[in-house]
Design a protein around this motif. Structure first.
Motif, PDB file in Angstrom:
ATOM      1  N   LEU A  66       0.705  -1.131  -0.019  1.00  0.00           N
ATOM      2  CA  LEU A  66      -0.255  -0.044   0.058  1.00  0.00           C
ATOM      3  C   LEU A  66       0.884   1.230  -0.023  1.00  0.00           C
ATOM      4  CD1 LEU A  66      -2.623  -1.027   2.700  1.00  0.00           C
ATOM      5  CD2 LEU A  66      -2.689  -1.222   0.167  1.00  0.00           C
ATOM      6  N   THR A  67       0.460   2.373  -0.658  1.00  0.00           N
ATOM      7  CA  THR A  67       1.054   3.727  -0.674  1.00  0.00           C
ATOM      8  C   THR A  67       0.961   4.461   0.603  1.00  0.00           C
ATOM      9  OG1 THR A  67      -0.846   4.782  -1.269  1.00  0.00           O
ATOM     10  CG2 THR A  67       0.650   4.063  -3.379  1.00  0.00           C
ATOM     11  N   GLU A  68       1.629   5.120   1.103  1.00  0.00           N
ATOM     12  CA  GLU A  68       1.561   5.893   2.437  1.00  0.00           C
ATOM     13  C   GLU A  68       0.317   6.336   2.490  1.00  0.00           C
ATOM     14  OE1 GLU A  68       3.826   9.580   4.719  1.00  0.00           O
ATOM     15  OE2 GLU A  68       4.604   8.703   2.869  1.00  0.00           O
ATOM     16  N   ARG A  69      -0.383   6.919   1.553  1.00  0.00           N
ATOM     17  CA  ARG A  69      -1.838   7.598   1.415  1.00  0.00           C
ATOM     18  C   ARG A  69      -2.831   6.502   1.972  1.00  0.00           C
ATOM     19  NH1 ARG A  69      -3.960  12.164   3.091  1.00  0.00           N
ATOM     20  NH2 ARG A  69      -3.012  13.464   1.537  1.00  0.00           N
ATOM     21  N   GLU A  70      -2.601   5.356   1.110  1.00  0.00           N
ATOM     22  CA  GLU A  70      -3.602   4.178   1.375  1.00  0.00           C
ATOM     23  C   GLU A  70      -3.382   3.865   2.598  1.00  0.00           C
ATOM     24  OE1 GLU A  70      -3.547   2.761  -3.197  1.00  0.00           O
ATOM     25  OE2 GLU A  70      -2.314   1.966  -1.609  1.00  0.00           O
ATOM     26  N   ARG A  71      -2.315   3.802   3.354  1.00  0.00           N
ATOM     27  CA  ARG A  71      -1.894   3.326   4.749  1.00  0.00           C
ATOM     28  C   ARG A  71      -2.881   4.546   5.711  1.00  0.00           C
ATOM     29  NH1 ARG A  71       4.387   1.266   5.139  1.00  0.00           N
ATOM     30  NH2 ARG A  71       4.398  -0.066   3.386  1.00  0.00           N
TER      31      ARG A  71
ATOM     32  N   LEU B 132     -13.887   5.406  11.495  1.00  0.00           N
ATOM     33  CA  LEU B 132     -14.417   6.701  10.792  1.00  0.00           C
ATOM     34  C   LEU B 132     -15.170   6.223   9.623  1.00  0.00           C
ATOM     35  CD1 LEU B 132     -11.436   9.033  11.322  1.00  0.00           C
ATOM     36  CD2 LEU B 132     -13.637   8.886  12.605  1.00  0.00           C
ATOM     37  N   GLY B 133     -15.993   6.820   9.120  1.00  0.00           N
ATOM     38  CA  GLY B 133     -16.582   6.777   7.780  1.00  0.00           C
ATOM     39  C   GLY B 133     -15.925   7.457   6.834  1.00  0.00           C
ATOM     40  N   ALA B 134     -16.207   7.193   5.507  1.00  0.00           N
ATOM     41  CA  ALA B 134     -15.449   7.692   4.478  1.00  0.00           C
ATOM     42  C   ALA B 134     -15.289   9.232   4.546  1.00  0.00           C
ATOM     43  CB  ALA B 134     -15.775   7.342   2.779  1.00  0.00           C
ATOM     44  N   ARG B 135     -16.505   9.809   4.847  1.00  0.00           N
ATOM     45  CA  ARG B 135     -16.477  11.300   4.700  1.00  0.00           C
ATOM     46  C   ARG B 135     -15.712  11.859   5.923  1.00  0.00           C
ATOM     47  NH1 ARG B 135     -22.662  14.064   4.840  1.00  0.00           N
ATOM     48  NH2 ARG B 135     -22.269  12.747   2.619  1.00  0.00           N
ATOM     49  N   GLU B 136     -15.557  11.167   7.111  1.00  0.00           N
ATOM     50  CA  GLU B 136     -15.059  11.553   8.053  1.00  0.00           C
ATOM     51  C   GLU B 136     -13.212  11.463   7.694  1.00  0.00           C
ATOM     52  OE1 GLU B 136     -17.243  10.759  12.132  1.00  0.00           O
ATOM     53  OE2 GLU B 136     -16.850   8.944  10.834  1.00  0.00           O
ATOM     54  N   VAL B 137     -13.089  10.438   7.061  1.00  0.00           N
ATOM     55  CA  VAL B 137     -11.778  10.313   6.741  1.00  0.00           C
ATOM     56  C   VAL B 137     -11.133  11.308   5.764  1.00  0.00           C
ATOM     57  CG1 VAL B 137     -10.097   8.708   5.428  1.00  0.00           C
ATOM     58  CG2 VAL B 137     -11.606   7.611   7.011  1.00  0.00           C
ATOM     59  N   ALA B 138     -12.276  11.659   4.823  1.00  0.00           N
ATOM     60  CA  ALA B 138     -11.966  12.872   3.838  1.00  0.00           C
ATOM     61  C   ALA B 138     -11.758  14.059   4.343  1.00  0.00           C
ATOM     62  CB  ALA B 138     -13.289  12.837   2.882  1.00  0.00           C
TER      63      ALA B 138
ATOM     64  N   GLN C 293     -10.509  14.479   7.546  1.00  0.00           N
ATOM     65  CA  GLN C 293      -9.245  14.752   8.291  1.00  0.00           C
ATOM     66  C   GLN C 293      -7.978  14.650   7.482  1.00  0.00           C
ATOM     67  OE1 GLN C 293      -8.166  12.383  11.502  1.00  0.00           O
ATOM     68  NE2 GLN C 293     -10.370  12.208  12.546  1.00  0.00           N
ATOM     69  N   LEU C 294      -8.245  14.264   5.999  1.00  0.00           N
ATOM     70  CA  LEU C 294      -7.001  14.003   5.381  1.00  0.00           C
ATOM     71  C   LEU C 294      -6.965  15.139   4.257  1.00  0.00           C
ATOM     72  CD1 LEU C 294      -6.690  10.150   4.605  1.00  0.00           C
ATOM     73  CD2 LEU C 294      -5.409  11.833   6.149  1.00  0.00           C
ATOM     74  N   PHE C 295      -8.173  16.082   4.207  1.00  0.00           N
ATOM     75  CA  PHE C 295      -8.518  17.050   3.415  1.00  0.00           C
ATOM     76  C   PHE C 295      -8.290  16.679   1.810  1.00  0.00           C
ATOM     77  CE2 PHE C 295      -6.175  18.684   7.295  1.00  0.00           C
ATOM     78  CZ  PHE C 295      -6.945  19.706   7.510  1.00  0.00           C
ATOM     79  N   ILE C 296      -9.146  15.701   1.766  1.00  0.00           N
ATOM     80  CA  ILE C 296      -9.343  15.393   0.410  1.00  0.00           C
ATOM     81  C   ILE C 296     -10.916  14.754   0.090  1.00  0.00           C
ATOM     82  CG2 ILE C 296      -7.160  14.123   0.000  1.00  0.00           C
ATOM     83  CD1 ILE C 296      -7.992  11.448   0.852  1.00  0.00           C
ATOM     84  N   SER C 297     -11.244  14.632  -1.144  1.00  0.00           N
ATOM     85  CA  SER C 297     -12.783  14.300  -1.246  1.00  0.00           C
ATOM     86  C   SER C 297     -13.080  12.953  -0.739  1.00  0.00           C
ATOM     87  CB  SER C 297     -13.001  14.520  -2.788  1.00  0.00           C
ATOM     88  OG  SER C 297     -12.392  13.447  -3.480  1.00  0.00           O
ATOM     89  N   GLU C 298     -14.419  12.783  -0.587  1.00  0.00           N
ATOM     90  CA  GLU C 298     -15.182  11.538  -0.218  1.00  0.00           C
ATOM     91  C   GLU C 298     -14.736  10.607  -1.262  1.00  0.00           C
ATOM     92  OE1 GLU C 298     -19.154   9.568   1.484  1.00  0.00           O
ATOM     93  OE2 GLU C 298     -18.992  11.543   1.274  1.00  0.00           O
ATOM     94  N   ASN C 299     -15.053  11.050  -2.571  1.00  0.00           N
ATOM     95  CA  ASN C 299     -14.677  10.311  -3.878  1.00  0.00           C
ATOM     96  C   ASN C 299     -13.137   9.531  -3.909  1.00  0.00           C
ATOM     97  OD1 ASN C 299     -17.340  10.254  -4.806  1.00  0.00           O
ATOM     98  ND2 ASN C 299     -16.710  11.973  -6.138  1.00  0.00           N
ATOM     99  N   THR C 300     -12.273  10.386  -3.352  1.00  0.00           N
ATOM    100  CA  THR C 300     -10.732   9.791  -3.289  1.00  0.00           C
ATOM    101  C   THR C 300     -10.504   9.096  -2.390  1.00  0.00           C
ATOM    102  OG1 THR C 300     -10.076  11.877  -4.142  1.00  0.00           O
ATOM    103  CG2 THR C 300      -8.645  10.512  -2.939  1.00  0.00           C
ATOM    104  N   VAL C 301     -11.278   9.192  -1.153  1.00  0.00           N
ATOM    105  CA  VAL C 301     -11.317   8.096  -0.120  1.00  0.00           C
ATOM    106  C   VAL C 301     -11.902   6.800  -0.622  1.00  0.00           C
ATOM    107  CG1 VAL C 301     -12.097   7.212   1.945  1.00  0.00           C
ATOM    108  CG2 VAL C 301     -11.517   9.592   1.782  1.00  0.00           C
ATOM    109  N   ASN C 302     -12.885   6.726  -1.355  1.00  0.00           N
ATOM    110  CA  ASN C 302     -13.336   5.673  -1.877  1.00  0.00           C
ATOM    111  C   ASN C 302     -12.587   4.788  -2.757  1.00  0.00           C
ATOM    112  OD1 ASN C 302     -15.758   5.420  -0.192  1.00  0.00           O
ATOM    113  ND2 ASN C 302     -16.862   6.772  -1.404  1.00  0.00           N
ATOM    114  N   ASP C 303     -12.057   5.849  -3.480  1.00  0.00           N
ATOM    115  CA  ASP C 303     -10.980   5.041  -4.749  1.00  0.00           C
ATOM    116  C   ASP C 303      -9.929   4.649  -3.797  1.00  0.00           C
ATOM    117  OD1 ASP C 303     -12.223   6.022  -6.705  1.00  0.00           O
ATOM    118  OD2 ASP C 303     -11.323   7.900  -7.264  1.00  0.00           O
ATOM    119  N   HIS C 304      -9.532   5.014  -2.841  1.00  0.00           N
ATOM    120  CA  HIS C 304      -8.173   4.409  -2.257  1.00  0.00           C
ATOM    121  C   HIS C 304      -8.945   3.045  -1.635  1.00  0.00           C
ATOM    122  CE1 HIS C 304      -5.174   7.342  -2.414  1.00  0.00           C
ATOM    123  NE2 HIS C 304      -5.938   8.167  -1.854  1.00  0.00           N
ATOM    124  N   LEU C 305      -9.913   3.118  -0.938  1.00  0.00           N
ATOM    125  CA  LEU C 305     -10.524   2.041  -0.185  1.00  0.00           C
ATOM    126  C   LEU C 305     -10.928   0.726  -1.206  1.00  0.00           C
ATOM    127  CD1 LEU C 305     -13.227   3.367   2.113  1.00  0.00           C
ATOM    128  CD2 LEU C 305     -11.049   2.208   2.577  1.00  0.00           C
TER     129      LEU C 305
END
Length: 217
Positions: A146-151, A161-167, A169-181
């Motif tokens: 896994l990449t550092e961001r994926e970790r 946390l849910g995907a929106r909460e992760v987004a 905290q990391l200042f990224i979009s919820e779609n990006t979080v779901n792409d990573h997942l």
């Protein structure tokens, strides 16, 4: 991008004949269009993004590395599918460590290459024997590659946390979080350790040291 969504496909390869073959392959493909060809990643990203997926040759003659090229393309906003001739295992392993949709041999049958492009263009990951072999043979990859961001995403998501909460905290979009997942799950599937549920993701994260285990009392 999602299933059934039109996608523009570009290619970075310093052999024009390969680019022509890809253009011809996409000519009759449904929901896919050929964007353009560039000899280097720098040349491609020097213009505003006009491709959703980039086919990236591993062995470019400009001295660039897979990690540098993939990072540039991801910052540009495109997904990346690696094309390899398979002649350099080191480069294939390097590509397996970064945020790519998959690794495909140029010598694969046209139908298989087109299927891989279609899958990657829909936002999914392409599990191939090239990718699996690279992961299996790489002594630097402990656990899932896994990449550092994926970790970071895995650690936060698996902690509850849910995907929106992760987004947030990391200042990224919820779609990006779901792409990573999606990629995290695909990678674990690739290495033979499925993680289809949030509980399984938590277990895999603990096993690989990406998520702290429960505190003992």
């Amino acid at each position: 991008m999602g299933a059934g969504v039109d996608a523009r496909v570009a290619i970075v390869d310093d052999h024009e004949l390969v680019a022509l073959a890809v253009k011809n392959l996409l000519a009759d493909a449904k929901r896919l269009s050929f964007a353009r060809h560039a000899d280097t990643v720098a040349a491609l990203v020097s213009r505003p993004r006009d491709a959703d997926l980039v086919l990236l040759d591993l062995s470019l003659r400009d001295g660039s590395t897979p990690a540098e090229n993939v990072a540039s393309l991801r910052r540009w906003g495109a997904h990346v599918l690696v094309l390899t001739s398979g002649e350099d295992p080191f480069l294939v392993r390097a590509a397996s460590r970064v945020d790519v949709a998959g690794i495909v041999r140029k010598s694969a049958p046209p139908a298989a290459v087109l299927e891989a492009i279609t899958t990657a263009a829909s936002g999914e990951h392409v599990a191939t024997t090239e990718w699996a072999s690279a992961v299996d043979a790489d002594p630097l990859l402990q656990g899932a590659p896994l990449t550092e961001r994926e970790r970071e995403v895995l650690g936060l998501y698996a902690s509850g946390l849910g995907a929106r909460e992760v987004a947030t905290q990391l200042f990224i979009s919820e779609n990006t979080v779901n792409d990573h997942l999606r990629r995290i799950r695909a990678v674990y599937q690739l290495v033979g350790r499925p993680a289809t549920s949030k509980v399984e993701l938590y277990q895999r994260g603990i096993e690989d040291g990406f998520v702290p285990g429960p505190r003992r009392v």
